[in-house]
Scaffold this active site. Structure first.
Site: not given
Length: 431
Positions: A209, A341
């Site tokens: 990330e 999500k």
């Protein structure tokens, strides 16, 4: 009517070099929407199914041609001629065609890509930005805010090849007056952290990330180094910037205990919660995500009891964007925030339902990316459209992460004062 005249699925690549699903939805009049499904590394066991081919001779079994075939066949056939603005109807049709509890026939990745592409096509048909269309679908037209970013500047766990157990160490620029200023603060801290790591002879390679991924003596060391970096960048920890953790504790939960192998410590459930509480007393940590295993509900009850009035306790693997599981958490007073999500549940309509349920119960909402991402920036629009208040989309590095930040900059520019940046007030227990 925004009549659907074609749907196309294809296999593309995500940010980790693995295949994922992209879909196009075409309408009469030349309007089109395109969207891609992300993919997670640390996944909750109750997430909707991401359909993979399993053919080891191709992409090590991670191909998504079955999901693409489902888009180009069953899903296309079911949605042809339907109205793209009728999002709930489209999503329900796909859920019904799938007919399983966790979308394992069509694949959540196939359903989600089409669901989001349809929303984008509908926005194009209406001649409005995606965030405006999603706000309409959410029943909150014209009600916007800019999210406080959770910026993952130091990676461990499943997101990095190092000895740090806690998966994400994040900064939240709560003292900023705008999203643009918050982004600048985060970028300056990110570059400051790089120079601090270099000065200590530590690795400045990055994880999935975009956060740095050095080997460190302990998880507390990560917090100490970030404190130095924040101050070196000219900011004050606790007022300008607060800290956030994603423990992803399910990844180191073994035989009823929490095994921090990187520093040679093993904790009971209550012991690990006490350990985390001690960190919050040493550093201005405002938010802790997945501080316990997804199945450790007794442990979660204790953690919420000892920290829930002052610290935002975010359920990710715990709730997996699922209203049935979230309701159980709300009814039992477990956690006080939810991570959202898309691909954990598999459609835009179900995602919006989870956001509404959380907000109605007084839980805060954090919109999130996955570790396997694409250039698709839909979560930026979702965060603004639902006034979620917080977004988690990685570091200030890697274009798959920065794409979301850049979209938020564009949205803030368009909306101006109609989308305030509320800083610390957005974080549970901190207002």
């Amino acid at each position: 009517m925004a009549k659907i005249i074609n749907i196309i699925g294809r296999e593309i690549m995500d940010s980790r070099g693995n295949p994922t699903v992209e879909a196009e939805v075409h309408l009469e009049g030349g309007f089109m929407g395109m969207a891609a499904a992300p993919s997670g590394a640390s996944t909750g066991s109750r997430e909707a199914l991401e359909l993979r081919d399993g053919d080891k001779a191709r992409y090590m079994g991670k191909g998504v041609l079955k999901a693409v075939e489902n888009i180009n066949g069953l899903i296309r056939d079911a949605l042809m001629g339907k109205d793209a603005t009728a999002q709930a109807e489209l999503d329900q049709i796909m859920i019904d065609v799938d007919g399983t509890e966790n979308k394992d026939k069509l694949g959540a990745n196939a359903i989600l890509a089409v669901s989001l592409a349809a929303a984008k096509a509908a926005a194009a048909f209406k001649g409005v930005p995606l965030y405006a269309h999603i706000a309409d679908l959410n029943g909150t037209p014209g009600q916007y805010s800019m999210p406080v970013p959770m910026m993952n500047i130091l990676n461990g766990g499943e997101h990095a090849d190092n000895n740090v157990d806690i998966q994400e160490f994040m900064v939240q620029p709560v003292g900023a007056k705008s999203f643009r200023e918050a982004l600048r603060m985060g970028a300056e801290i990110f570059h400051s952290l790089k120079s601090v790591l270099k000065s200590k002879g530590l690795s400045t390679s990055v994880g999935d990330e975009g956060g740095f991924a050095p080997d460190l003596a302990s998880n507390a060391d990560a917090l100490a180094i970030i404190k130095v970096a924040v101050e070196k960048a000219g900011y004050t920890l606790g007022t300008d910037v607060t800290l956030a953790l994603d423990c992803a504790a399910s990844e180191f939960y073994k035989d009823g205990q929490y095994d921090l192998s990187g520093e040679g410590k093993v904790f009971s459930a209550n012991g690990f919660s006490d350990f985390l509480k001690s960190l919050t007393e040493q550093y201005p940590i405002a938010s802790i995500e997945d501080g316990l295993d997804e199945s450790d509900w007794d442990g979660w009850a204790y953690q919420t009891q000892i920290m829930g009035d002052k610290i935002q306790l975010v359920g990710d693997d715990l709730f997996v964007t699922n209203t049935k599981i979230l309701k159980r958490g709300i009814d039992n007073g477990i956690a006080n925030s939810i991570l959202i999500k898309f691909n954990q549940i598999g459609s835009l309509t179900e995602t919006l339902a989870a956001i509404r349920m959380a907000k109605d119960a007084g839980y805060t909402v954090v919109i999130s990316h996955r570790s396997g991402e694409t250039e698709d920036a839909t979560i930026a629009d979702l965060a603004v459209a639902t006034s979620a208040g917080q977004i988690k989309t990685g570091s200030l590095c890697r274009s798959d992460r920065v794409a979301k930040y850049n979209q938020l900059l564009r949205i803030e520019e368009q909306l101006g004062e109609k989308a305030p940046y509320n800083g610390l007030k957005e974080i549970k227990g901190q207002a």
